[in-house]
Design an enzyme around this catalytic site. Structure first.
Site, mmCIF file in Angstrom:
data_model
loop_
_atom_site.group_PDB
_atom_site.id
_atom_site.type_symbol
_atom_site.label_atom_id
_atom_site.label_comp_id
_atom_site.label_asym_id
_atom_site.label_seq_id
_atom_site.Cartn_x
_atom_site.Cartn_y
_atom_site.Cartn_z
ATOM 1 N N ARG A 78 0.842 -1.204 0.000
ATOM 2 C CA ARG A 78 0.000 0.000 0.000
ATOM 3 C C ARG A 78 0.874 1.250 0.000
ATOM 4 N NH1 ARG A 78 -4.505 -0.170 4.531
ATOM 5 N NH2 ARG A 78 -5.325 1.557 3.266
ATOM 6 N N CYS A 92 -1.539 6.026 9.059
ATOM 7 C CA CYS A 92 -1.856 4.771 8.380
ATOM 8 C C CYS A 92 -2.957 5.077 7.376
ATOM 9 C CB CYS A 92 -2.260 3.702 9.388
ATOM 10 S SG CYS A 92 -3.706 4.143 10.401
#
Length: 278
Positions: A178, A237
């Site tokens: 990611r 995050c």
């Protein structure tokens, strides 16, 4: 002082005349397979534990500020009072493991001014493994007297996170694919904040969900150049949940860091903000 407590020590504390307040924050990412956090709590939890909903009570409504923005402090305070929390209460939070939601609760409760908050290391799984009792009985709502004092921990917004990336270390706690922009299963844009370094949250824990020892965490972060200088450290995050797990790991390693609560899900709401890949 450690913010973790293992199952055996918690059992001993709960047998004392003045035990800590225990709060269950079992949680499942919206859209994930399996029972919800509330359903998990209804099926099995620590005796006497009250349930607090991460999505509804430890975060604000999703929107331009991200998927899990800062909660309304009064909503958090009401949840804590319902759990029987007073201003000077000792509180232990847990989830089903590996403590992603519990770490978010640990951070939010301290952000609203609660002083003594710990996380059950390994969560409900570790408790059961250690022979701890569980129940499906829901306790009577408490009548705590907690009053929120929001702002008791530092918080980064998008501009501050970008500045930390330039002047210190901004940690992206998501999985490597990611971070690199190779995969993005949740948010509409892939990549990371320019200047950030990748330190996946999963590297902070053992396969059983328990955190690494403090010395191991210090070594892990020092290899990434984190905590070895006086420069600021920030963490983000996808939506500010697993980043709290990284903050807890850094706390155990003796590293001060601030949370970018909006995280990637807020960063990408402004198309003028740059996106890096690889």
């Amino acid at each position: 002082m450690s913010a973790l407590v293992d199952a055996a020590d918690l059992r001993a504390e709960l047998a004392q005349p003045s035990p800590p307040v225990v709060i269950d924050v079992q949680w499942v990412l919206t859209g994930a397979q399996g029972p919800s956090g509330r359903e998990r709590y209804a099926a099995e939890h620590l005796p006497g534990a009250a349930y607090v909903d991460l999505d509804a009570e430890l975060a604000g409504p999703p929107g331009p500020r991200g998927r899990h923005p800062l909660p309304d402090p009064q909503v958090v305070a009401a949840a804590l009072r319902r759990a029987g929390v007073d201003q000077d209460s000792r509180v232990v939070v847990y989830d089903q493991g590996p403590s992603f939601a519990a770490a978010r609760a640990w951070w939010v409760l301290r952000w609203v001014g609660l002083q003594d908050v710990r996380v059950l290391d390994g969560g409900l799984s570790a408790w059961v493994e250690d022979g701890g009792p569980t129940t499906a009985e829901v306790p009577v709502a408490g009548a705590g007297a907690f009053t929120a004092r929001p702002g008791s921990l530092p918080v980064l917004d998008a501009d501050a996170a970008a500045k930390v990336a330039r002047t210190g270390t901004l940690v992206d706690a998501r999985a490597a694919e990611r971070f690199a922009g190779l995969s993005e299963p949740i948010d509409p844009v892939a990549g990371h904040i320019p200047g950030a370094v990748n330190a996946p949250t999963t590297d902070n824990a053992r396969p059983d969900g328990r955190f690494l020892e403090p010395a191991e965490l210090r070594e892990h972060y020092s290899r990434l150049g984190i905590g070895t200088a006086s420069a600021p450290v920030g963490v983000y995050c996808g939506s500010g949940v697993t980043a709290a797990h990284a903050l807890l790991a850094m706390h155990e390693a003796g590293i001060d860091a601030a949370l970018y609560v909006g995280s990637w899900s807020e960063w990408i709401t402004d198309p003028a903000r740059p996106v890096a890949t690889a």
